[in-house]
Design a protein around this motif. Structure first.
Motif, mmCIF file in Angstrom:
data_model
loop_
_atom_site.group_PDB
_atom_site.id
_atom_site.type_symbol
_atom_site.label_atom_id
_atom_site.label_comp_id
_atom_site.label_asym_id
_atom_site.label_seq_id
_atom_site.Cartn_x
_atom_site.Cartn_y
_atom_site.Cartn_z
ATOM 1 N N LEU A 579 0.824 -1.215 0.000
ATOM 2 C CA LEU A 579 0.000 0.000 0.000
ATOM 3 C C LEU A 579 0.858 1.265 0.000
ATOM 4 C CD1 LEU A 579 -2.799 -1.049 2.510
ATOM 5 C CD2 LEU A 579 -2.991 -0.813 0.036
ATOM 6 N N LYS A 580 1.966 1.233 0.787
ATOM 7 C CA LYS A 580 2.842 2.401 0.843
ATOM 8 C C LYS A 580 3.449 2.684 -0.521
ATOM 9 C CE LYS A 580 6.640 4.273 3.602
ATOM 10 N NZ LYS A 580 7.410 4.785 2.447
ATOM 11 N N LYS A 581 3.794 1.604 -1.239
ATOM 12 C CA LYS A 581 4.375 1.790 -2.568
ATOM 13 C C LYS A 581 3.353 2.403 -3.526
ATOM 14 C CE LYS A 581 6.695 -0.735 -6.282
ATOM 15 N NZ LYS A 581 7.199 -2.057 -6.746
ATOM 16 N N ILE A 582 2.086 1.980 -3.403
ATOM 17 C CA ILE A 582 1.038 2.535 -4.270
ATOM 18 C C ILE A 582 0.820 4.011 -3.967
ATOM 19 C CG2 ILE A 582 -1.429 2.410 -4.812
ATOM 20 C CD1 ILE A 582 -1.294 -0.562 -4.449
ATOM 21 N N VAL A 583 0.795 4.349 -2.661
ATOM 22 C CA VAL A 583 0.585 5.761 -2.282
ATOM 23 C C VAL A 583 1.736 6.627 -2.783
ATOM 24 C CG1 VAL A 583 0.448 7.331 -0.312
ATOM 25 C CG2 VAL A 583 -0.856 5.193 -0.313
ATOM 26 N N ASP A 584 2.977 6.113 -2.663
ATOM 27 C CA ASP A 584 4.128 6.900 -3.098
ATOM 28 C C ASP A 584 4.125 7.130 -4.603
ATOM 29 O OD1 ASP A 584 4.928 6.987 -0.499
ATOM 30 O OD2 ASP A 584 6.380 5.328 -0.670
ATOM 31 N N ALA A 590 -2.602 9.825 -2.599
ATOM 32 C CA ALA A 590 -1.953 10.437 -1.432
ATOM 33 C C ALA A 590 -2.707 11.680 -0.979
ATOM 34 C CB ALA A 590 -0.506 10.781 -1.775
ATOM 35 N N ALA A 591 -3.198 12.519 -1.942
ATOM 36 C CA ALA A 591 -3.960 13.720 -1.577
ATOM 37 C C ALA A 591 -5.269 13.338 -0.910
ATOM 38 C CB ALA A 591 -4.215 14.566 -2.837
ATOM 39 N N ALA A 592 -5.934 12.289 -1.393
ATOM 40 C CA ALA A 592 -7.203 11.872 -0.795
ATOM 41 C C ALA A 592 -6.997 11.424 0.648
ATOM 42 C CB ALA A 592 -7.817 10.745 -1.634
ATOM 43 N N LEU A 593 -5.913 10.714 0.901
ATOM 44 C CA LEU A 593 -5.640 10.301 2.275
ATOM 45 C C LEU A 593 -5.394 11.498 3.180
ATOM 46 C CD1 LEU A 593 -3.350 7.151 1.746
ATOM 47 C CD2 LEU A 593 -5.653 7.203 2.736
ATOM 48 N N ARG A 594 -4.694 12.574 2.661
ATOM 49 C CA ARG A 594 -4.440 13.755 3.490
ATOM 50 C C ARG A 594 -5.732 14.504 3.785
ATOM 51 N NH1 ARG A 594 0.169 14.130 0.159
ATOM 52 N NH2 ARG A 594 -0.902 15.657 -1.173
ATOM 53 N N MET A 596 -8.682 13.255 4.047
ATOM 54 C CA MET A 596 -9.471 12.478 5.024
ATOM 55 C C MET A 596 -8.743 12.359 6.353
ATOM 56 S SD MET A 596 -11.112 9.378 2.804
ATOM 57 C CE MET A 596 -9.499 8.715 2.478
ATOM 58 N N GLU A 597 -7.537 12.971 6.444
ATOM 59 C CA GLU A 597 -6.704 12.861 7.627
ATOM 60 C C GLU A 597 -6.526 11.378 8.010
ATOM 61 O OE1 GLU A 597 -8.459 15.107 10.729
ATOM 62 O OE2 GLU A 597 -8.035 17.054 9.788
ATOM 63 N N GLY A 598 -6.363 10.584 6.952
ATOM 64 C CA GLY A 598 -6.154 9.150 7.175
ATOM 65 C C GLY A 598 -4.675 8.800 7.119
ATOM 66 N N GLU A 599 -4.364 7.604 7.566
ATOM 67 C CA GLU A 599 -2.979 7.114 7.536
ATOM 68 C C GLU A 599 -3.002 5.587 7.352
ATOM 69 O OE1 GLU A 599 -2.348 6.636 12.350
ATOM 70 O OE2 GLU A 599 -1.251 8.193 11.263
ATOM 71 N N LEU A 600 -1.879 5.049 6.884
ATOM 72 C CA LEU A 600 -1.762 3.599 6.675
ATOM 73 C C LEU A 600 -1.627 2.904 8.020
ATOM 74 C CD1 LEU A 600 0.661 3.482 3.617
ATOM 75 C CD2 LEU A 600 -1.829 3.249 3.610
ATOM 76 N N GLY A 601 -2.506 1.904 8.248
ATOM 77 C CA GLY A 601 -2.439 1.161 9.499
ATOM 78 C C GLY A 601 -1.336 0.129 9.466
#
Length: 602
Positions: A579-584, A590-594, A596-601
């Motif tokens: 997942l981290k590789k996909i976000v990078d 990555a913008a959508a996660l920011r 939503m103030e979300g983070e990778l569990g």
């Protein structure tokens, strides 16, 4: 008109009546006669041995001779006195016979113990013969012990049994034990000739030999079989009529089969087997008979072991003559083949095919198959004393001087000087190279000149290869094959090896997933992705390279195996790293996660 005498079977009519007429037990009867002559008689005797060898007959002769009132000078019973006539007629009060098979209870032994105290009427001794004594029950044995150990004066016990191991040790320790041996075939033949002459029957000696072998050392069985054959042959016993009447497999078949094996005539061997099947003989019985014939030939091959040959004299000469035409190692290999077939017979789904395959392999022990078919069977051919050595080519057909079924020879690497690099490497595994590197100083591996340079990204481990040692002589001088090799021909040989060896699961799986690539005129390379595949190639490389060389007729073929690295893109990542590789690599995600103030569990 006087009534004719009732017919009496030969086993009863010619039952021994004196020690001299006992067949095949000369040493034992001499001992019994000496004991009577010297008046050194024991209180209990045990006669043991196979069925039909004269145990009960000798017991009766012994009893009659002991009580004879006027024995002959040679130690035999006279047969004319009152005691001898009473025993011959079966109404002697001094001789009691008990069949332990039907009188084996404690009560029967108690009755016998009471009779022991009745004195002798005519002769000097009361004699008790207990036949099949091993059939007595345990309690009956115990009830008999005291009487057997301390019998009254002038009482003698003679016990007879076919199974001495079933008699309790306390009984054995109180008896003198006489072991009767199996009667030899020649003794049986001689006695049957005597019976035939007395009966006025014409016989062929070979027919009597068949009867003797069928009797298996028992004279009573031989006489019974003789009566059976006489009834069917109407007074003239021939060899052919005997084997047909007894349903015996003629040893002529076996002699013909051995001649076919010696000349490598597979077709004749198969036709003989078909003829045997058509006559109704069981294939398993045929295999065992052939093994027995080969055993007899092996025994006849050495003059020292010829006495072990249990046949009539005329047949024994044929065994000796045929045994000289084969090398001794052939018998060892043939017996091993036949033994393996005997063990595999019950589990075989096609028993006929199993027997035919055995006959084919026996035919090829002296006549090897030609390449590439010699690679199907790793058994090297034996050399007949009548043939000259055949020229060899390649490692697959190298001659062997060892006995049957030696391990296939692996060509050793050519010796090399310290300053001269080895042009072709021997079999080396990647795992072994790694473990060696841990124990020794790092050493640079020099690739063979005939091997291609590995591509970038390939594993730095050394390759697996095998080749024949080089020679300064030319191919014509050494008999070396050097046919041109194409990638298509090599791939075809590669596929044939896969088809011929389905049992080598790991190697075949590796060969199917990795196609060979030609990197030189006589050099090929295959890349695998797992160390287990390298080990599989290493374990089977001698057989594989020999097969490929035979298939393409080139003894300089080399094969190297390399371990390829798995590309970075093909590696499997843990879920979080994936997942981290996909976000990078995806800015929108990555913008959508920011937002939503979300983070990778975790």
């Amino acid at each position: 008109m006087a009534a004719s005498a009732p017919y009496l079977v030969s086993a009863r009519k010619y039952r021994p009546a004196t020690f001299r007429s006992v067949v095949g037990q000369k040493a034992l009867t001499s001992t019994l006669k000496n004991a009577i002559a010297s008046n050194r008689l024991g209180q209990a005797y045990l006669f043991t041995g196979p069925r039909g060898v004269g145990k009960t007959s000798c017991a009766r002769i012994f009893a009659k001779t002991i009580n004879c009132l006027s024995p002959n000078p040679d130690g035999e019973a006279c047969g004319k006195c009152d005691s001898c006539r009473a025993i011959d007629l079966g109404n002697s009060f001094d001789l009691t016979e008990l069949d332990a098979a039907s009188n084996n209870s404690v009560e029967d032994i108690r009755l016998l113990n009471e009779q022991v105290y009745v004195p002798a009427q005519v002769g000097k001794y009361r004699i008790f013969i207990i036949d099949e004594v091993h059939m007595l029950s345990s309690n009956a044995f115990n009830a008999f012990l005291k009487t057997l150990e301390e019998p009254p004066q002038n009482v003698i016990f003679i016990l007879a049994t076919t199974e001495k191991h079933k008699v309790i040790p306390t009984i054995l320790s109180r008896c003198q034990i006489y072991d009767f041996k199996r009667i030899t075939i020649q003794d049986i033949v001689d006695h049957l000739q005597y019976v035939a002459s007395e009966e006025g029957i014409e016989v062929e000696t070979e027919a009597l030999g068949v009867i003797a072998r069928k009797a298996d050392g028992a004279m009573r069985d031989a006489l019974s079989i003789f009566d059976q054959v006489t009834a069917s042959c109407a007074g003239h016993i021939t060899y052919q009529a005997t084997i047909e009447n007894l349903n015996v497999l003629d040893y002529e078949y076996y002699f013909r089969l051995i001649d076919a094996f010696r000349t490598g005539d597979v077709a004749t061997a198969l036709l003989i087997y078909q003829d045997i099947r058509d006559k109704g003989f069981d294939s398993h019985f045929f295999l065992n008979g052939l093994a027995g014939h080969v055993r007899d030939l092996m025994v006849a091959a050495d003059p020292r072991t010829v006495p072990l040959l249990e046949t009539a004299e005329d047949v024994g000469k044929r065994y000796v003559d045929q045994a000289r035409s084969l090398p001794l190692n052939w018998y060892y290999a043939a017996l091993r083949l036949l033994t393996d077939s005997d063990l595999a017979y019950r589990a075989a789904s096609s028993k006929r095919l199993l027997v035919e395959l055995t006959l084919i392999r026996l035919s090829q022990l002296l006549t090897p198959a030609t390449p590439p078919f010699d690679a199907v069977d790793n058994t090297p051919p034996l050399r007949s004393p009548e043939t000259t050595p055949r020229p060899t080519s390649g490692p697959a057909s190298a001659p062997s001087s060892s006995p049957a079924y030696p391990s296939p020879a692996v060509v050793p690497p050519a010796p090399q000087a310290a300053h001269e690099p080895n042009p072709e490497t021997s079999v080396t595994s990647d795992i072994a190279a790694r473990s060696t590197a841990k124990r020794t100083a790092p050493k640079k591996v020099t690739p063979a000149p005939t091997q291609p340079v590995k591509k970038a990204g390939a594993s730095p481990l050394p390759s697996v290869s095998i080749s024949k040692p080089t020679s300064p002589r030319t191919g014509e001088e050494t008999g070396e094959r050097r046919e041109p090799v194409t990638a298509e021909a090599f791939s075809e040989a590669w596929a044939r090896f896969i088809a011929n060896n389905p049992a080598k699961h790991i190697l075949i799986s590796a060969m199917r997933s990795a196609a060979p690539r030609q990197v030189g005129n006589e050099a090929f390379e295959v890349a695998v992705e797992h160390p287990a595949s390298v080990q599989a190639f290493e374990a089977e490389m001698p057989q594989l390279i020999a097969f490929l060389r035979n298939a393409v007729s080139n003894d300089r073929i080399t094969l190297s195996v390399t371990l390829s690295e798995i590309p970075e893109s093909a590696k499997t990542l843990p879920p979080k790293e994936f997942l981290k590789k996909i976000v990078d690599t995806n800015p929108v995600l990555a913008a959508a996660l920011r937002n939503m103030e979300g983070e990778l569990g975790s």
